[in-house]
Design a protein around this motif. Structure first.
Motif, PDB file in Angstrom:
ATOM      1  N   PRO A  97       0.812  -1.225   0.000  1.00  0.00           N
ATOM      2  CA  PRO A  97       0.000   0.000   0.000  1.00  0.00           C
ATOM      3  C   PRO A  97       0.842   1.270   0.000  1.00  0.00           C
ATOM      4  O   PRO A  97       0.448   2.272  -0.607  1.00  0.00           O
ATOM      5  N   ALA A  98       2.000   1.247   0.659  1.00  0.00           N
ATOM      6  CA  ALA A  98       2.843   2.443   0.713  1.00  0.00           C
ATOM      7  C   ALA A  98       3.339   2.833  -0.677  1.00  0.00           C
ATOM      8  O   ALA A  98       3.410   4.023  -1.018  1.00  0.00           O
ATOM      9  N   VAL A  99       3.670   1.832  -1.486  1.00  0.00           N
ATOM     10  CA  VAL A  99       4.125   2.092  -2.853  1.00  0.00           C
ATOM     11  C   VAL A  99       2.991   2.706  -3.673  1.00  0.00           C
ATOM     12  O   VAL A  99       3.197   3.635  -4.466  1.00  0.00           O
ATOM     13  N   ILE A 100       1.775   2.202  -3.483  1.00  0.00           N
ATOM     14  CA  ILE A 100       0.613   2.736  -4.205  1.00  0.00           C
ATOM     15  C   ILE A 100       0.359   4.182  -3.807  1.00  0.00           C
ATOM     16  O   ILE A 100       0.113   5.042  -4.664  1.00  0.00           O
ATOM     17  N   PHE A 121       3.134  11.537   5.893  1.00  0.00           N
ATOM     18  CA  PHE A 121       2.812  10.168   5.488  1.00  0.00           C
ATOM     19  C   PHE A 121       3.511   9.182   6.420  1.00  0.00           C
ATOM     20  O   PHE A 121       4.734   9.052   6.403  1.00  0.00           O
ATOM     21  N   ASP A 122       2.717   8.490   7.229  1.00  0.00           N
ATOM     22  CA  ASP A 122       3.233   7.444   8.116  1.00  0.00           C
ATOM     23  C   ASP A 122       2.959   6.100   7.453  1.00  0.00           C
ATOM     24  O   ASP A 122       1.810   5.660   7.357  1.00  0.00           O
ATOM     25  N   HIS A 128       5.216  -3.967   4.524  1.00  0.00           N
ATOM     26  CA  HIS A 128       4.098  -4.903   4.561  1.00  0.00           C
ATOM     27  C   HIS A 128       3.511  -5.113   3.169  1.00  0.00           C
ATOM     28  O   HIS A 128       3.406  -4.178   2.375  1.00  0.00           O
ATOM     29  N   LEU A 129       3.096  -6.325   2.917  1.00  0.00           N
ATOM     30  CA  LEU A 129       2.343  -6.653   1.721  1.00  0.00           C
ATOM     31  C   LEU A 129       0.959  -7.113   2.140  1.00  0.00           C
ATOM     32  O   LEU A 129       0.793  -7.766   3.159  1.00  0.00           O
ATOM     33  N   ILE A 130      -0.035  -6.746   1.340  1.00  0.00           N
ATOM     34  CA  ILE A 130      -1.374  -7.272   1.563  1.00  0.00           C
ATOM     35  C   ILE A 130      -1.864  -7.861   0.250  1.00  0.00           C
ATOM     36  O   ILE A 130      -1.354  -7.543  -0.823  1.00  0.00           O
ATOM     37  N   ARG A 170      -5.424  -1.032   7.881  1.00  0.00           N
ATOM     38  CA  ARG A 170      -6.243   0.174   8.010  1.00  0.00           C
ATOM     39  C   ARG A 170      -5.497   1.350   7.382  1.00  0.00           C
ATOM     40  O   ARG A 170      -4.286   1.514   7.575  1.00  0.00           O
ATOM     41  N   ALA A 171      -6.223   2.160   6.622  1.00  0.00           N
ATOM     42  CA  ALA A 171      -5.667   3.369   6.027  1.00  0.00           C
ATOM     43  C   ALA A 171      -6.512   4.556   6.457  1.00  0.00           C
ATOM     44  O   ALA A 171      -7.747   4.471   6.468  1.00  0.00           O
ATOM     45  N   GLU A 172      -5.857   5.652   6.811  1.00  0.00           N
ATOM     46  CA  GLU A 172      -6.547   6.872   7.217  1.00  0.00           C
ATOM     47  C   GLU A 172      -6.008   8.043   6.396  1.00  0.00           C
ATOM     48  O   GLU A 172      -4.793   8.211   6.278  1.00  0.00           O
ATOM     49  N   ILE A 173      -6.921   8.845   5.839  1.00  0.00           N
ATOM     50  CA  ILE A 173      -6.554  10.036   5.072  1.00  0.00           C
ATOM     51  C   ILE A 173      -7.288  11.214   5.700  1.00  0.00           C
ATOM     52  O   ILE A 173      -8.524  11.266   5.694  1.00  0.00           O
TER      53      ILE A 173
END
Length: 258
Positions: A97-100, A121-122, A128-130, A170-173
């Protein structure tokens, strides 16, 4: 085909065409501005080179490309809403997700600079891969980050946090900008709906498709997906809010990581 469906279909197609025209008009305006500057300095190569290297010129070109990209995306967006989209459409793979997110931030760089918005950006602890569909997850992040920028006020911070637990991602924006009223809480997740307060606060066109598409993609990935937001006023007049959109998915789907 029922008459109601025909009318709905015609109305949605008309709205799509209207929004695409708005996006293309904005792109054309940006490109015309670039062309005018190029013509002005075309007889002076040295000055032209300096002009093309200025942040203003680079931002204009990037903004034009952003508008064209948005118009292209809007042309295809109804496929996810007007046709059947479910878990069978997900192409599982191991994604970071970080790469995306880094890729999406690169796409909106010009708008971030123009608005004076800074990024915090944390990426979470470790790498991690999902299991997810790379392209669809990119659409999710683009929609949420683009909205956060669109409805943020000038010279504010945009916070992006990726959080990993044993079984969930979990992702938060979060942005600081236009509040979302409680009465709009559920409506904004429906297609073609935009918060009135938000729509009048920005000149950028929109269909109200972004959140609906995002929710559909997340549910296709995980039947127990969580997708919601909080919008908390941070001034006495409640004219500025700290709004956080967040989603949660199972850490592992059907990719190799599963």
């Amino acid at each position: 085909m029922s008459l109601i469906f025909v009318r709905y279909h015609n109305a949605t197609q008309a709205q799509i065409r209207h929004v695409i025209r708005g996006s293309l008009s904005a792109a054309i305006s940006e490109l015309e501005l670039v062309a005018q500057r190029v013509r002005l300095f075309s007889s002076m190569p040295t000055k032209l080179a300096r002009l093309m290297a200025t942040p203003t010129m680079q931002t204009s070109v990037q903004d034009a490309l952003l508008w064209l990209n948005e118009a292209y995306g809007l042309a295809d967006a109804p496929r996810y809403l007007l046709e059947t989209f479910d878990k069978n459409a997900v192409r599982w793979a191991d994604v970071d997700p970080a790469v995306i997110v880094d890729s999406v931030l690169g796409m909106v760089q010009g708008e971030l600079r123009r608005r004076g918005i800074r990024i915090a950006f944390d990426k979470g602890v470790g790498s991690h891969l999902i299991s997810a569909d790379h392209e669809f997850l990119k659409i999710v992040f683009f929609n949420l980050i683009d909205n956060a920028i669109k409805y943020s006020f000038q010279d504010r911070w945009l916070h992006i946090d990726l959080i990993y637990t044993a079984n969930r991602f979990r992702a938060e924006i979060q942005n600081e900008g236009v509040p979302i009223n409680e009465e709009d809480r559920e409506k904004i997740f429906h297609p073609w709906v935009r918060s009135f307060r938000q729509s009048v606060a920005t000149r950028r066109p929109g269909t109200g498709l972004g959140l609906a598409v995002t929710r559909r993609i997340l549910q296709a990935h995980d039947e127990k997906a969580i997708f919601n937001f909080t919008s908390v006023p941070i001034d006495e007049k409640a004219s500025v809010a700290r709004t956080t959109f967040f989603f949660e998915l199972s850490l592992k789907g059907k990719g190799i990581a599963a």
